[in-house]
Design an enzyme around this catalytic site. Structure first.
Site, short mmCIF file in Angstrom:
data_model
loop_
_atom_site.label_atom_id
_atom_site.label_comp_id
_atom_site.label_asym_id
_atom_site.label_seq_id
_atom_site.Cartn_x
_atom_site.Cartn_y
_atom_site.Cartn_z
CE1 TYR A 146 -59.39 91.11 -92.74
CE2 TYR A 146 -57.54 91.26 -92.30
CZ TYR A 146 -59.12 90.78 -91.73
OH TYR A 146 -58.51 90.79 -91.13
CB SER A 157 -57.25 92.93 -87.65
OG SER A 157 -56.29 92.44 -88.00
#
Length: 250
Positions: A155, A142
């Site tokens: 995350y 990501s």
């Protein structure tokens, strides 16, 4: 000739979203695809049907890749179906944004067990089925691994770990002719984004205002790049993390 003819690809978390699109694009280029899912059998079966309706080859295999014993089962079923692995796409993942004062050990382990440990153990099993001609491992990371955002400390940390793992494994597995790269998407319009109520959010508008190409991604934007990394077209590329975010820099 199709770019992936004769190849076998395993795509984790492929019942919807980015994973489903990657599975379908790999199959369209001739790969036989294992469509892995953890909970949505209906979604995985639908992906398989779409592939088969277009003349491709695919099977759906259940496994929660945060659980080591189920990872072993995934690759036992892959070996039974196709006998080998040439391409692994580590797409399965989870995100849960929380401010610092809401972080718990459970919150931490839920994300790290899947996004990081699950990815490592899945790769470990896949490598056992990759032959002497080598293969390609594609980690779906990501943009927040390199550009962390507020209230996503855990995350963002998992995705930074994925990027580090990508570089480390590229060095370790290079002698086996196994390439390892990561794709780092920005915001992508998926079912999960709709469920989270973020499709029409101010956050999306802010992201788009910082994106030179003026929009968020669609799953096929990521899938087309995954095909490139799976194919021999990227045969001299390994250990790279590629940001797929329309030029977004913040």
């Amino acid at each position: 000739m199709s770019k992936l003819a004769g190849k076998v690809a395993v795509v984790t978390g492929a019942s919807k979203g980015i994973g489903a699109s990657i599975a379908e694009h790999l199959a369209a280029e001739g790969a036989s695809v294992v469509v892995n899912y953890a909970s949505s059998k209906a979604g995985a079966d639908a992906v398989v049907k779409r592939i088969q309706d277009k003349g491709g080859k695919a099977v759906a295999v259940h496994a929660d890749v945060s659980k080591p014993e189920q990872i072993k089962s995934l690759f036992a079923e892959t070996k039974k179906a196709y006998g080998k692995v040439d391409v692994l796409v580590n797409n399965a993942g989870i995100y849960d944004f929380q401010p610092l004062d809401s972080i718990t050990p459970e919150h931490f382990h839920k994300q790290f067990d899947l996004n990081v440990l699950g990815l490592l153990l899945t790769t470990q099993e896949a490598v056992k089925l990759i032959g002497p001609n080598g293969g390609s491992i594609i980690n779906i990371s990501s943009i927040v691994g390199q550009m962390p955002v507020g209230q996503a400390s855990v995350y963002s940390a998992t995705k930074a770990a994925v990027d580090a793992i990508t570089v480390s494994l590229s060095q370790e597995l290079g002698p086996k002719k196994i390439r390892v790269n990561s794709l780092n998407p920005g915001m992508v319009e998926t079912e999960g984004l709709h469920t989270a109520g973020m499709v029409e959010s101010d956050f999306r508008k802010t992201i788009e205002s910082h994106t030179p190409l003026g929009r968020i991604a669609q799953p096929e934007d990521i899938a087309r790049t995954a095909v490139f990394y799976a194919s021999d077209d990227s045969g001299w590329i390994t250990g790279q993390t590629l940001i797929l975010a329309g030029g977004q820099r913040q």
